[in-house]
Design a protein around this motif. Structure first.
Motif, mmCIF file in Angstrom:
data_model
loop_
_atom_site.group_PDB
_atom_site.id
_atom_site.type_symbol
_atom_site.label_atom_id
_atom_site.label_comp_id
_atom_site.label_asym_id
_atom_site.label_seq_id
_atom_site.Cartn_x
_atom_site.Cartn_y
_atom_site.Cartn_z
ATOM 1 N N ALA A 2 43.069 -12.502 9.446
ATOM 2 C CA ALA A 2 43.879 -11.376 9.900
ATOM 3 C C ALA A 2 43.290 -10.800 11.185
ATOM 4 O O ALA A 2 42.072 -10.846 11.387
ATOM 5 C CB ALA A 2 43.911 -10.301 8.822
ATOM 6 N N PRO A 3 44.118 -10.264 12.074
ATOM 7 C CA PRO A 3 43.594 -9.623 13.284
ATOM 8 C C PRO A 3 42.658 -8.470 12.918
ATOM 9 O O PRO A 3 42.929 -7.690 12.012
ATOM 10 C CB PRO A 3 44.845 -9.105 13.990
ATOM 11 N N GLY A 4 41.523 -8.410 13.608
ATOM 12 C CA GLY A 4 40.524 -7.378 13.350
ATOM 13 C C GLY A 4 39.439 -7.806 12.378
ATOM 14 O O GLY A 4 38.430 -7.126 12.240
ATOM 15 N N GLU A 5 39.612 -8.933 11.720
ATOM 16 C CA GLU A 5 38.632 -9.410 10.741
ATOM 17 C C GLU A 5 37.457 -10.079 11.455
ATOM 18 O O GLU A 5 37.634 -10.797 12.426
ATOM 19 C CB GLU A 5 39.291 -10.415 9.797
ATOM 20 N N LYS A 6 36.232 -9.823 10.961
ATOM 21 C CA LYS A 6 35.053 -10.464 11.530
ATOM 22 C C LYS A 6 35.019 -11.930 11.126
ATOM 23 O O LYS A 6 35.375 -12.281 10.018
ATOM 24 C CB LYS A 6 33.780 -9.805 11.022
ATOM 25 N N VAL A 7 34.568 -12.759 12.054
ATOM 26 C CA VAL A 7 34.396 -14.178 11.776
ATOM 27 C C VAL A 7 32.956 -14.572 12.115
ATOM 28 O O VAL A 7 32.304 -13.950 12.949
ATOM 29 C CB VAL A 7 35.401 -15.061 12.539
ATOM 30 N N PHE A 8 32.484 -15.597 11.445
ATOM 31 C CA PHE A 8 31.102 -16.036 11.548
ATOM 32 C C PHE A 8 31.055 -17.489 11.970
ATOM 33 O O PHE A 8 32.016 -18.228 11.801
ATOM 34 C CB PHE A 8 30.408 -15.863 10.190
ATOM 35 N N ALA A 9 29.900 -17.928 12.501
ATOM 36 C CA ALA A 9 29.765 -19.308 12.967
ATOM 37 C C ALA A 9 28.538 -19.955 12.368
ATOM 38 O O ALA A 9 27.513 -19.308 12.134
ATOM 39 C CB ALA A 9 29.671 -19.353 14.479
ATOM 40 N N LYS A 10 28.679 -21.244 12.134
ATOM 41 C CA LYS A 10 27.557 -22.079 11.736
ATOM 42 C C LYS A 10 27.462 -23.143 12.812
ATOM 43 O O LYS A 10 28.424 -23.860 13.058
ATOM 44 C CB LYS A 10 27.818 -22.705 10.375
#
Length: 92
Positions: free
Chosen positions: A66-74
């Protein structure tokens, strides 16, 4: 896992634009996950201003972020060899 940034908008059904933090900028082809550590897709392009870059994520299926949601990376492991003519060279 590190925070990539926040999802800004979607483009079509399989692309997400993320506003990244310049200090936590992930590498190309890094895997992106949501807050539930569910795999979303891979970073295909980084563009925009150096102080506030954006990343384009190609999702594996329909967009679930959803827009505004934090995303993470590996960080993904990319091969460290390149081809030059018929000889294989190692990049260090």
């Amino acid at each position: 896992m590190k925070v990539v940034g926040r999802a800004m908008s979607t483009y079509g059904s399989r692309m997400v634009i993320i506003q990244c933090d310049a200090a936590q900028l992930p590498g190309l082809y890094s895997e992106v996950m949501d807050r539930r550590t569910k795999l979303v897709g891979k970073i295909m392009d980084v563009f925009g201003n150096v102080k506030s870059p954006y990343a384009l994520v190609l999702t594996h299926g329909p967009c679930s972020v959803a827009p505004g949601e934090k995303v993470f990376a590996k960080e993904s492991s990319t091969p460290k060899t390149t081809r030059s003519g018929s000889f294989r060279t190692t990049v260090r």
